[in-house]
Each structure stands twice: as C-alpha cells, then as structure tokens.
Design an enzyme around this catalytic site. Structure first.
Site, PDB file in Angstrom:
ATOM      1  N   ASP A 112     -33.710  -9.172 -48.060  1.00 16.44           N
ATOM      2  CA  ASP A 112     -32.355  -8.928 -48.570  1.00 16.44           C
ATOM      3  C   ASP A 112     -31.817  -7.530 -48.245  1.00 16.44           C
ATOM      4  OD1 ASP A 112     -31.896 -11.441 -49.819  1.00 16.44           O
ATOM      5  OD2 ASP A 112     -33.256 -10.864 -51.432  1.00 16.44           O
ATOM      6  N   ASP A 178     -31.342 -17.644 -46.102  1.00 18.56           N
ATOM      7  CA  ASP A 178     -30.479 -16.542 -46.548  1.00 18.56           C
ATOM      8  C   ASP A 178     -30.567 -15.336 -45.600  1.00 18.56           C
ATOM      9  OD1 ASP A 178     -31.716 -18.231 -48.450  1.00 18.56           O
ATOM     10  OD2 ASP A 178     -31.084 -16.989 -50.128  1.00 18.56           O
TER      11      ASP A 178
HETATM   12  N1  GLY Z   1     -31.770 -16.559 -52.830  1.00 15.34           N
HETATM   13  C1  GLY Z   1     -30.531 -15.933 -52.816  1.00 15.34           C
HETATM   14  C2  GLY Z   1     -29.459 -16.846 -53.277  1.00 15.34           C
HETATM   15  O1  GLY Z   1     -29.486 -17.227 -54.416  1.00 15.34           O
HETATM   16  O2  GLY Z   1     -28.598 -17.188 -52.512  1.00 15.34           O
END
Ligand code: GLY
Length: 410
Positions: A112, A178
């Site tokens: 992230d 993601d």
């Molecule tokens: N895992 C990140 C989201 O909830 O999109």
C-alpha cells in the site's frame, strides 16, 4: 530530466473542456469543496479510516496506522490544486511526520506504499516542488521496490505481523489486485531518477497480475498465492470477496483504474485494451442505479449490499479509458466509456452523496469496507459506511468529468 516513457500527445494540457453532459459535476465539485473546508478543521491531523454507519462521523486507526492514511490527504491536495487555497496545503502537510514514522516502522510496510505516498508526498512535490516531499516519495518507492520477489515476479502484498505462524504462512507469498494502484509510485520514481529497476519491478509485477489475477473472462481474483520457496504460482484466493472464485467489485475497480493508468503512463495499448475488457465485465453486472454491489458474484438471494467506493474508483477509471480512446481517435468507444463513467457518477450523486448534510464528515455513504469481516464480527461499520478511498476517487472522478487530467499518481 526528459520523460523516459513516451509523452502523451497532449500531456501539457492538464485540463480539457468537459463534455456538455458533465454539467452536474460542477455542482458536486462545489459541494465537495465546502465539505472539505468544513471538515478539514474538525479532522485536523488525524487520518480517517471508516465511518458513518449511523452518524456520518469518522473513526480513526486505533493502533496509529492504517493503509487508508493518505486518502483524505489526497483530497486536500486535490482541493489545493483546484482552488490554490493555502489552508488545504497546510492541512495536507500536517501528515508529514506521520509519513516519516511510517516508513521507519517495518511492520507497517506493505504494497500500500503507493496509495500512502502518491497521494501525499508525490502530490506535494508535484504541486510545490518541495525537495523534502520528493525525498520522502523516493524513500517510499525504495521500500516498495524492496518487496519484489524475483523468483515469483511479484510484489509481496502484506507483512507478517510477527505474532502468529498462521498469519505468517498466509501472507508470506501473496500478491493482491489492489497493488496495481501502487505501481505508479515506482514509475514516477523511474521518471524522476532514471533508475531502471523501479520500472522493471513495476512492469514485471503488472505482468504477473495480468497472468494470474485476471481470469479469462476478465473478472479478477482478489489475491494470488505463490510457493514461497520456488515462486511457482499456486492459485487465487479471496480476502474481502464472497469466495475465492467470486469477483469482489472493489478489486475489479482497482484493476480497471490501475491498468488504465498503467496504459496512460507507459503508452502500452495492450494494457488499455485489458482495462476496457475489465470495465466491460463490471459494467455488465450493474443494476439501474449504476452503483456496484460489493461482490459481482453473489449467490441467489444474498443481500445486495452496495459498495459506493467500487463505483467511484470504477468511474474514475472509465474516464481514463475514455480519454485514451479519444487520443487514439476512437470517438465512439471514447463516448461509450465516458457515458458509463458519468452514469456511475450520477448514480453515486443521487443515491449516496452526503455533502448536503452539514453534519456529514465524508462525501459518500454506502461503502462496503469488508463484508466477510462484518459478518464474522458484527461490526456494521464494515458494510455500510463512509470510506476515505471512496471519497478520494469520487473527487478524482468529478475532476476527470470536468476535464482535469493531471493527478498525483505519476
Ligand atoms: N484491501 C484494501 C481494500 O479494502 O480495498
């Protein structure tokens, strides 16, 4: 330094006239800016995580950090970009100490890093040329590049929490859809420094996502596991979706926006074609309100819980897809995807926009953060809530509807 990827024909144009049918987006923009003006003072230095199931009030991470920590900051930088009001920049910059600390806390590092630093440090650098912000963004890119597994050709999604062997074995060799949103940080670092490994890692990881996470019908797995020793592909698994073989709508949204953006950065039209096919798959699942349910493969009779964040991310991605068709002179497809993007935006505005409520601290309701966890824990904040990423991409989609093209990702 000259750009290393081929420049878009019109990259100097950061703003193009909005289509006639995007007029409603100007009203949303005004409402978003009023909401941010009001709420930036209430929120102060905190980073919204989730909120508003009943009360439109934000909740914040209780262990000091969450992957969502820069979405509100991204909104503040967008507000500064369009208004020039220094208050938005000052509030955004209040997060810098937190972001420094985050990079020095190994257990907090994950794929992230792109979300976290593109929408904060890269944004700051792009808008103010701050050398401090550039340094921080490059350090984040280094930490993201260091997560690459050269045997399996993927960026490791999560970090073992150091407390449980079960968690370690679950996360030790996993990639996640993601992460396609985090690759622009590496490509920005490549453009900024000319160091090839940033680009190579990003493109190899993107290639693995297309091979293993995208299915042949252009739906997506949420995550994909590898053999930790050999890097051999093992199989798809869900984390936030209904089932391993279902299609979690926010994951599909990350893929649509992410591959469209990679196509825009690299000029690789195969990635654009992929983004359009992923979008076709999502668009075929929508009902009359144009707002996605949280999983596109719910069993018969399951409650069709909405996820407005999947809608705002998809809408922003559809605008990018349309823009690329526009540039390649495919006017018909450009208009098809642009209309789909506007339809989603309108669906969000009509059904889930909170900006008319002076007590609401966020922009959109009806975000589904994690339905399986809500079912396990009973915490309804996880199913029908304000989500800072839903809000950030709503703002981005509104600006794209109005013709803005320059954002902070690259
Ligand atoms: N895992 C990140 C989201 O909830 O999109």
């Amino acid at each position: 330094m000259d750009r290393l990827f081929p420049r878009r024909d019109d990259a100097k144009v950061s703003h193009v006239p909005a289509a006639d049918n995007a007029g409603f987006a100007s009203t949303i923009l005004e409402d978003i800016l009023s909401s941010l003006s009001r709420n930036s003072r209430i929120i102060g230095t905190r980073n919204p995580m989730v909120g508003g199931h009943n009360d439109s009030i934000w909740r914040y991470p209780d262990n000091g950090y969450f992957w969502t920590d820069s979405f509100f900051t991204g909104e503040l930088w967008l507000a500064f970009m369009v208004t020039g009001q220094s208050e938005f920049r000052n509030f955004a910059r209040m997060r810098i100490t937190h972001l420094e600390r985050l990079l020095h806390t190994p257990l907090w590092l994950s794929h992230d890093l792109g979300f976290l630093y593109s929408l904060s440090a890269v944004a700051d650098f792009k808008l103010t040329r701050s050398p401090e912000a550039r340094r921080l963004a490059l350090q984040a890119a280094d930490a993201l590049r260091a997560r690459f597994n050269w045997a399996g050709n993927y960026i490791l999604a999560w970090t073992a929490d150091g407390q449980s062997p079960e968690h370690a074995s679950r996360v030790q060799a996993k990639m996640i859809i993601d992460s396609v949103q985090n690759l622009p940080l590496l490509l920005w670092a490549y453009e900024e420094t000319g160091i090839d490994s940033y680009r190579d890692v990003a493109l190899r990881h993107a290639d693995s996502l297309t091979k293993y996470i995208v299915r042949s019908d252009f739906s997506t797995y949420h995550t994909f596991d590898f053999d930790p020793a050999s890097g051999r592909p093992v199989g798809g698994k869900t984390w936030q979706g209904r089932a391993d073989e279902s299609c979690w709508s926010r994951g599909q949204a990350w893929a649509i926006h992410g591959f469209a953006q990679l196509a825009e950065i690299t000029g690789d039209l195969r990635l654009h074609d992929l983004a359009a096919k992923l979008a076709d798959h999502a668009l075929a699942q929508l009902g009359p309100d144009h707002v996605p349910v949280w999983d596109y493969r719910l069993p018969e009779g399951a409650e069709p819980i909405k996820d407005s964040s999947a809608g705002s991310i998809t809408s922003a991605g559809l605008f990018i897809i349309a823009d690329i068709y526009q540039r390649t002179a495919d006017v018909e497809r450009a208009s098809h995807y642009r209309n789909a993007a506007l339809g989603m935006l309108q669906g969000l505005r009509e059904n889930h926009d909170l900006t008319g409520d002076p007590a609401a601290q966020g922009l959109l309701g009806a975000g589904a953060s994690d339905v399986p966890r809500a079912e396990r824990s009973g915490d309804m904040y996880l199913t029908s809530a304000m989500l800072p990423y839903g809000d950030y991409y709503y703002f981005e989609a509104v600006l794209r509807a109005l013709g803005h093209r320059e954002f902070f990702w690259h």
